[in-house]
Design a protein around this motif. Structure first.
Motif, PDB file in Angstrom:
ATOM      1  N   GLU A   1       7.613  -4.173   5.383  1.00 40.82           N
ATOM      2  CA  GLU A   1       8.781  -3.492   4.845  1.00 40.82           C
ATOM      3  C   GLU A   1       8.332  -2.130   4.342  1.00 40.82           C
ATOM      4  OE1 GLU A   1      11.754  -6.846   3.188  1.00 40.82           O
ATOM      5  OE2 GLU A   1       9.951  -6.561   1.971  1.00 40.82           O
ATOM      6  N   PHE A   2       9.278  -1.223   4.183  1.00 39.41           N
ATOM      7  CA  PHE A   2       8.998   0.142   3.744  1.00 39.41           C
ATOM      8  C   PHE A   2      10.023   0.473   2.672  1.00 39.41           C
ATOM      9  CE2 PHE A   2       9.068   4.869   4.778  1.00 39.41           C
ATOM     10  CZ  PHE A   2       7.779   5.121   4.355  1.00 39.41           C
ATOM     11  N   ILE A   3       9.654   0.298   1.401  1.00 38.89           N
ATOM     12  CA  ILE A   3      10.586   0.467   0.287  1.00 38.89           C
ATOM     13  C   ILE A   3       9.949   1.383  -0.748  1.00 38.89           C
ATOM     14  CG2 ILE A   3      11.890  -0.700  -1.536  1.00 38.89           C
ATOM     15  CD1 ILE A   3      11.824  -3.222   0.237  1.00 38.89           C
ATOM     16  N   GLY A   4      10.695   2.365  -1.175  1.00 36.87           N
ATOM     17  CA  GLY A   4      10.194   3.287  -2.186  1.00 36.87           C
ATOM     18  C   GLY A   4       8.966   4.050  -1.744  1.00 36.87           C
ATOM     19  N   GLY A   5       8.871   4.348  -0.439  1.00 39.14           N
ATOM     20  CA  GLY A   5       7.724   5.085   0.076  1.00 39.14           C
ATOM     21  C   GLY A   5       6.457   4.260   0.197  1.00 39.14           C
ATOM     22  N   ARG A   6       6.552   2.948   0.011  1.00 42.12           N
ATOM     23  CA  ARG A   6       5.388   2.062   0.107  1.00 42.12           C
ATOM     24  C   ARG A   6       5.570   1.064   1.241  1.00 42.12           C
ATOM     25  NH1 ARG A   6       6.347   2.187  -5.458  1.00 42.12           N
ATOM     26  NH2 ARG A   6       7.482   0.243  -5.292  1.00 42.12           N
ATOM     27  N   VAL A   7       4.521   0.868   2.013  1.00 42.43           N
ATOM     28  CA  VAL A   7       4.519  -0.155   3.039  1.00 42.43           C
ATOM     29  C   VAL A   7       4.140  -1.463   2.367  1.00 42.43           C
ATOM     30  CG1 VAL A   7       3.441  -0.981   5.165  1.00 42.43           C
ATOM     31  CG2 VAL A   7       3.873   1.466   4.855  1.00 42.43           C
ATOM     32  N   GLY A   8       4.954  -2.484   2.552  1.00 39.19           N
ATOM     33  CA  GLY A   8       4.675  -3.793   1.968  1.00 39.19           C
ATOM     34  C   GLY A   8       4.428  -4.814   3.052  1.00 39.19           C
TER      35      GLY A   8
ATOM     36  N   VAL B   1       0.868  -1.160   0.000  1.00 44.15           N
ATOM     37  CA  VAL B   1       0.000   0.000   0.000  1.00 44.15           C
ATOM     38  C   VAL B   1       0.908   1.214   0.000  1.00 44.15           C
ATOM     39  CG1 VAL B   1      -1.915  -1.105   1.202  1.00 44.15           C
ATOM     40  CG2 VAL B   1      -0.154   0.029   2.536  1.00 44.15           C
ATOM     41  N   THR B   2       0.465   2.286  -0.611  1.00 47.92           N
ATOM     42  CA  THR B   2       1.265   3.496  -0.600  1.00 47.92           C
ATOM     43  C   THR B   2       1.041   4.193   0.729  1.00 47.92           C
ATOM     44  OG1 THR B   2       1.091   3.688  -2.978  1.00 47.92           O
ATOM     45  CG2 THR B   2       1.696   5.681  -1.775  1.00 47.92           C
ATOM     46  N   ALA B   3       2.136   4.550   1.379  1.00 50.20           N
ATOM     47  CA  ALA B   3       2.048   5.248   2.659  1.00 50.20           C
ATOM     48  C   ALA B   3       1.441   6.618   2.420  1.00 50.20           C
ATOM     49  CB  ALA B   3       3.427   5.377   3.274  1.00 50.20           C
ATOM     50  N   ARG B   4       0.780   7.122   3.437  1.00 48.29           N
ATOM     51  CA  ARG B   4       0.253   8.476   3.288  1.00 48.29           C
ATOM     52  C   ARG B   4       1.423   9.411   3.047  1.00 48.29           C
ATOM     53  NH1 ARG B   4       1.511  11.219   7.618  1.00 48.29           N
ATOM     54  NH2 ARG B   4       1.632  10.237   9.650  1.00 48.29           N
ATOM     55  N   ALA B   5       1.193  10.454   2.331  1.00 50.57           N
ATOM     56  CA  ALA B   5       2.258  11.388   1.963  1.00 50.57           C
ATOM     57  C   ALA B   5       3.011  11.851   3.204  1.00 50.57           C
ATOM     58  CB  ALA B   5       1.665  12.585   1.223  1.00 50.57           C
ATOM     59  N   GLY B   6       4.324  11.718   3.145  1.00 53.55           N
ATOM     60  CA  GLY B   6       5.148  12.192   4.239  1.00 53.55           C
ATOM     61  C   GLY B   6       5.176  11.317   5.472  1.00 53.55           C
ATOM     62  N   MET B   7       4.770  10.063   5.348  1.00 60.70           N
ATOM     63  CA  MET B   7       4.810   9.188   6.520  1.00 60.70           C
ATOM     64  C   MET B   7       6.239   9.107   7.029  1.00 60.70           C
ATOM     65  SD  MET B   7       4.160   5.072   6.851  1.00 60.70           S
ATOM     66  CE  MET B   7       2.709   4.749   7.811  1.00 60.70           C
TER      67      MET B   7
ATOM     68  N   ILE C   1      17.612   0.868   4.568  1.00 60.94           N
ATOM     69  CA  ILE C   1      18.057   0.848   3.178  1.00 60.94           C
ATOM     70  C   ILE C   1      17.628   2.115   2.445  1.00 60.94           C
ATOM     71  CG2 ILE C   1      18.099  -1.676   3.029  1.00 60.94           C
ATOM     72  CD1 ILE C   1      15.393  -1.353   1.454  1.00 60.94           C
ATOM     73  N   GLU C   2      18.030   2.230   1.206  1.00 55.98           N
ATOM     74  CA  GLU C   2      17.694   3.301   0.272  1.00 55.98           C
ATOM     75  C   GLU C   2      18.431   4.596   0.591  1.00 55.98           C
ATOM     76  OE1 GLU C   2      13.474   2.499  -1.610  1.00 55.98           O
ATOM     77  OE2 GLU C   2      13.276   3.012   0.502  1.00 55.98           O
ATOM     78  N   LYS C   3      18.266   5.568  -0.305  1.00 53.73           N
ATOM     79  CA  LYS C   3      18.914   6.865  -0.124  1.00 53.73           C
ATOM     80  C   LYS C   3      18.543   7.445   1.235  1.00 53.73           C
ATOM     81  CE  LYS C   3      19.433   8.472  -4.814  1.00 53.73           C
ATOM     82  NZ  LYS C   3      18.986   9.382  -5.852  1.00 53.73           N
ATOM     83  N   TYR C   4      19.536   7.937   1.900  1.00 55.57           N
ATOM     84  CA  TYR C   4      19.354   8.597   3.190  1.00 55.57           C
ATOM     85  C   TYR C   4      18.737   7.667   4.238  1.00 55.57           C
ATOM     86  CZ  TYR C   4      19.869  12.228  -0.273  1.00 55.57           C
ATOM     87  OH  TYR C   4      20.295  12.962  -1.348  1.00 55.57           O
ATOM     88  N   ARG C   5      18.786   6.356   3.996  1.00 58.95           N
ATOM     89  CA  ARG C   5      18.333   5.336   4.959  1.00 58.95           C
ATOM     90  C   ARG C   5      16.865   5.506   5.362  1.00 58.95           C
ATOM     91  NH1 ARG C   5      22.553   3.728   2.985  1.00 58.95           N
ATOM     92  NH2 ARG C   5      24.404   3.289   4.187  1.00 58.95           N
ATOM     93  N   LYS C   6      16.016   5.854   4.403  1.00 53.67           N
ATOM     94  CA  LYS C   6      14.595   6.048   4.693  1.00 53.67           C
ATOM     95  C   LYS C   6      13.762   4.800   4.457  1.00 53.67           C
ATOM     96  CE  LYS C   6      14.840  10.262   6.054  1.00 53.67           C
ATOM     97  NZ  LYS C   6      14.698  10.582   7.461  1.00 53.67           N
ATOM     98  N   GLY C   7      14.353   3.758   3.881  1.00 51.64           N
ATOM     99  CA  GLY C   7      13.617   2.530   3.668  1.00 51.64           C
ATOM    100  C   GLY C   7      13.925   1.526   4.768  1.00 51.64           C
ATOM    101  N   ARG C   8      13.096   0.525   4.874  1.00 49.33           N
ATOM    102  CA  ARG C   8      13.289  -0.548   5.855  1.00 49.33           C
ATOM    103  C   ARG C   8      12.941  -1.867   5.160  1.00 49.33           C
ATOM    104  NH1 ARG C   8      15.157   3.361   7.751  1.00 49.33           N
ATOM    105  NH2 ARG C   8      14.937   4.190   9.856  1.00 49.33           N
ATOM    106  N   ALA C   9      13.862  -2.824   5.211  1.00 51.27           N
ATOM    107  CA  ALA C   9      13.630  -4.125   4.569  1.00 51.27           C
ATOM    108  C   ALA C   9      14.047  -5.238   5.511  1.00 51.27           C
ATOM    109  CB  ALA C   9      14.412  -4.225   3.266  1.00 51.27           C
TER     110      ALA C   9
ATOM    111  N   GLY D   1       7.023   1.963  14.206  1.00 55.73           N
ATOM    112  CA  GLY D   1       6.051   1.656  15.262  1.00 55.73           C
ATOM    113  C   GLY D   1       4.988   0.680  14.783  1.00 55.73           C
ATOM    114  N   ILE D   2       4.478   0.885  13.581  1.00 57.26           N
ATOM    115  CA  ILE D   2       3.481  -0.026  13.014  1.00 57.26           C
ATOM    116  C   ILE D   2       4.088  -1.412  12.829  1.00 57.26           C
ATOM    117  CG2 ILE D   2       2.077  -0.530  10.963  1.00 57.26           C
ATOM    118  CD1 ILE D   2       1.831   2.568  10.612  1.00 57.26           C
ATOM    119  N   ALA D   3       5.303  -1.482  12.287  1.00 55.60           N
ATOM    120  CA  ALA D   3       5.971  -2.769  12.066  1.00 55.60           C
ATOM    121  C   ALA D   3       6.181  -3.502  13.380  1.00 55.60           C
ATOM    122  CB  ALA D   3       7.300  -2.565  11.351  1.00 55.60           C
ATOM    123  N   ARG D   4       6.564  -2.784  14.410  1.00 53.00           N
ATOM    124  CA  ARG D   4       6.802  -3.398  15.719  1.00 53.00           C
ATOM    125  C   ARG D   4       5.495  -3.957  16.288  1.00 53.00           C
ATOM    126  NH1 ARG D   4       9.865   0.189  17.194  1.00 53.00           N
ATOM    127  NH2 ARG D   4       8.310   1.709  17.812  1.00 53.00           N
ATOM    128  N   ASP D   5       4.403  -3.220  16.142  1.00 54.86           N
ATOM    129  CA  ASP D   5       3.114  -3.630  16.706  1.00 54.86           C
ATOM    130  C   ASP D   5       2.477  -4.805  15.977  1.00 54.86           C
ATOM    131  OD1 ASP D   5       3.421  -1.608  18.545  1.00 54.86           O
ATOM    132  OD2 ASP D   5       2.049  -0.226  17.526  1.00 54.86           O
TER     133      ASP D   5
END
Length: 191
Positions: A29-36, A4-10, A73-81, A17-21
């Motif tokens: 995962e959070f790659i390319g601004g999308r929560v997978g 799903v595409t994360a809300r703008a600016g998530m 991961i990703e530029k500026y370490r904004k992704g999570r895999a 926090g969501i992943a932990r819960d």
């Protein structure tokens, strides 16, 4: 994996926090601004991971294989895999939290799952994200095509060398891993 595409600016902290819960029921995962939402592995998938762990234990004792290691991961370490396997020198993640800095990572491995997003996630998004993070090697174990796809030599956010080998052929992992994987056993794991 369903995305799903994360809300703008998530903010990445909100994703964490969501992943932990939800860690007990789904893997996020959070790659390319999308929560997978990563599919939970089936038994055959687990056997591919066990095969890799055993190969490294037998051949390369200086490196460890970490299943499901959370990486920034990703530029500026904004992704999570959460790669299926992360290869790094032993004790590389001592003192790290759930999402580790990837600077010690030598290789990440994904085993395809039978879900609708595998093509985009494992074959397009993740190679880009891992190359952008300068992880030296990305190995895709593709159960759909019964082959391994070795991505290496990251430069400019892409892997410049890609080698595809059918299951049953030796896969030569280049430096900094320097290992030859015999993949005959994988032929018995495909359905």
């Amino acid at each position: 994996m369903t995305t799903v595409t994360a809300r703008a600016g998530m903010p990445v902290e909100e994703f964490e926090g969501i992943a932990r819960d939800t860690a007990e029921s789904v893997r996020l995962e959070f790659i390319g601004g999308r929560v997978g939402v990563k599919a939970m592995p089936d038994g055959d998938h687990d056997e591919f991971v066990v095969w890799l762990i055993e190969e490294f234990a037998r051949q390369q004792r200086k490196l460890s294989v970490y299943p499901e290691r959370g990486l920034k991961i990703e530029k500026y370490r904004k992704g999570r895999a959460r790669p299926d396997c992360t290869v790094a020198p032993k004790r590389s993640f001592v003192g790290h939290g759930e999402w580790a800095d990837p600077s010690a990572v030598l290789m990440v491995v994904e085993v395809t799952s039978f879900d609708p997003d595998t093509d985009r996630r494992d074959r397009a998004d993740k190679p880009r994200a891992y190359a952008e993070t300068d992880i030296p090697i990305y190995l895709l174990i593709d159960r759909d095509s019964c082959e391994t796809v070795l991505h290496s030599d990251p430069a400019g956010g892409t892997y410049t060398t890609i080698v595809t080998r059918p299951f049953g052929k030796i896969v030569h992992l280049p430096s900094p891993v320097d290992l030859a994987l015999e993949t005959d056993e994988l032929l018995d794991l495909v359905r």
